[in-house]
Design an enzyme around this catalytic site. Structure first.
Site, short mmCIF file in Angstrom:
data_model
loop_
_atom_site.label_atom_id
_atom_site.label_comp_id
_atom_site.label_asym_id
_atom_site.label_seq_id
_atom_site.Cartn_x
_atom_site.Cartn_y
_atom_site.Cartn_z
N ASP A 168 -38.67 -9.85 -27.35
CA ASP A 168 -38.30 -10.85 -26.42
C ASP A 168 -36.73 -10.93 -26.40
OD1 ASP A 168 -38.31 -12.96 -24.55
OD2 ASP A 168 -37.97 -14.33 -26.37
N ASP A 367 -40.82 -15.63 -29.84
CA ASP A 367 -40.59 -16.86 -30.31
C ASP A 367 -41.13 -17.98 -29.59
OD1 ASP A 367 -38.43 -16.67 -28.82
OD2 ASP A 367 -37.72 -18.47 -29.84
N ASP A 371 -44.00 -16.21 -24.64
CA ASP A 371 -44.33 -14.81 -25.53
C ASP A 371 -45.66 -14.93 -25.87
OD1 ASP A 371 -41.69 -14.08 -25.29
OD2 ASP A 371 -41.00 -15.10 -27.07
#
Length: 484
Positions: A168, A367, A371
């Protein structure tokens, strides 16, 4: 909290938990807002359109649950071997008893019973049973000491087979907050003066970009001035009076509406915008004095982590809900070749499944709440411990520090642990395979040697000792190979 549509008012809303976009999104009448996002400033009234299980946040939670429920446990190699090995040993022991009790020239039931017991003792698969758990225990312990929390042996086993790692962007590869990257000044204006004008006005603003400007000014020791007649302009910026002069801070549209020419900095500003920067323009007394450029900057460890993973032969991909331009800029800085931008949370999990269907073994590093579905869908989900509880819960491995070098370290630890496990299984099986024929009396016709049950017990114990010792050897091996 509900999803809804604005009926009146306007504001800037932080939607990073859903989209990964680090910059706040301006909301005006008719725009949609989502449960769990954060209003950064201003006020508005909205009509609830989705509640409970219908909200986007609830849909993300459902995706996490579905992905977690679809994971199948891995069959242990040692279990499969033992399920075949034990019946075979029992048959061999019975055959040994029958041969020495009835088929030899001078049958002896006592000797047949001793050989029968020797075969069973030396073939006892204790070492096989210890081979995997001892290595897993040492490996997970070493990971915890290094800031890598591994949820179990299954996660540790799968990490060594990875072929692709997806990162990410916002809050993972980057810091997750805007910071000043460049300051563009018009002729005759110094950067300190530009920062003073912009930060002085932004001290009374609630906008996240304004807070970043003020934070930089204070860090640089710039003396801020009082502001009078402050006025916030939704979606445009702000104006006020500083040291008796009108100051405008905001978008190019704001300066355009106030008939302030931007020719002196327009070229440089366009170049910054093409690199994914967000430019905040500053005008004093009706003249443009410069622009402050901000971006979500990469973490210090990001580039080294990406380079290490590529050196290990893994494919590295960035996946984000952020804009294509901003994502490409960060990817270029870090050496990430493949970028999947403007991907919604549910679509992230879909992208991972497509890679898995193509034969890839995928790890996802993230995080945020956005996600979580992808972390759960991936073969190995790796969450940063400073992230959200939802992300940590959905992951298989948690990094306790904001250091992305722990990602290749976790994969390397998995590879070393699996190597130790395979060595343990080999030696356990080797001891048993070598000892069974001797215990059965194969050497007796040639050398007159029969294996005493006490010696068989000692050999069996030594196989267990060798397996445990080899597992403990992982501690010294890890010291030479760990990255951080």
């Amino acid at each position: 909290a509900t999803d809804g549509r604005l009926e009146s008012g306007s504001s800037a809303v932080d939607e990073s938990m859903l989209t990964g976009e680090s910059m706040p999104v301006t909301k005006k009448v008719g725009d949609e807002v989502f449960a769990g996002t954060v209003n950064q400033g201003g006020s508005f009234m909205f009509t609830a359109t989705k509640i409970g299980a219908e909200t986007v946040l609830a849909q993300i939670i459902r995706l996490v649950e579905e992905a977690q429920g679809s994971k199948a446990p891995i069959q242990r190699f040692a279990d499969r071997v033992a399920s075949i090995f034990v019946p075979v040993v029992m048959v061999l022991a019975i055959i040994t008893f029958g041969v020495w009790g009835f088929l030899v020239e001078d049958p002896d039931m006592g000797r047949a019973l001793l050989n029968f017991v020797s075969v069973l003792i030396i073939a006892c698969p204790c070492a096989m049973g210890l081979a995997t758990p001892t290595a897993v225990m040492v490996g997970t312990g070493l990971g915890a000491e290094s800031g890598i929390l591994i949820k179990g042996g299954e996660s540790l086993e799968k990490a060594c087979r990875l072929t692709t790692v997806l990162f990410d962007k916002t809050g993972t590869l980057t810091r997750g907050r805007p910071e000043i990257t460049e300051m563009l000044t018009a002729p005759g204006t110094e950067q300190a003066s530009l920062l003073k004008w912009a930060a002085s006005l932004e001290t009374v603003s609630e906008h996240p970009l304004g807070r970043a400007i003020v934070s930089r000014a204070r860090a640089d020791g710039v003396r801020l001035q009082p502001v009078f007649e402050f006025e916030a302009m939704a979606g445009l910026g702000a104006r006020g009076e500083v040291e008796g002069r009108e100051v405008l801070v905001g978008s190019s549209r704001l300066l355009g509406e106030k008939s302030v020419p931007l020719a002196a900095i327009a070229g440089d500003a366009d170049a910054m915008l093409s690199r994914g920067r967000t430019c905040v323009f500053v005008a004093v007394g009706g003249e443009a004095v410069g622009a402050v450029c901000l971006a979500d900057t990469p973490r210090e460890s990001s580039r080294e982590a990406v380079e290490t993973l590529k050196a290990m032969g893994l494919n590295v991909t960035m996946i984000t809900g952020d804009r294509e331009v901003a994502a490409r800029v960060v990817a270029g800085d870090l050496g990430v070749q493949r970028v999947l931008a403007e991907v919604l949370p549910g679509e992230k999990a879909g992208e991972i499944r497509r890679l898995q269907e193509a034969g890839e073994v995928v790890a996802m590093v993230g995080d945020g709440i956005n996600d979580a579905p992808a972390l759960a869908a991936a073969d190995v989900g790796i969450a940063i411990g400073a992230g959200t509880d939802v992300a940590v819960e959905a992951s298989d491995i948690t990094l306790m520090r904001d250091d992305l070098r722990l990602v290749p370290a976790a994969i390397r630890l998995s590879s070393l642990t699996m190597r130790i496990i395979k060595q343990n299984l080999f030696w356990a099986f080797f001891y048993n395979s070598l000892g069974i024929p001797i215990a059965a009396g194969v050497l007796y016709p040639f050398f007159g040697i029969l294996l005493n049950p006490m010696l068989a017990a000692a050999a069996m114990a030594m196989s267990s000792v060798s397996v445990v010792s080899n597992a403990l050897r992982l501690r010294w091996v890890w010291r030479r190979h760990k990255f951080v």
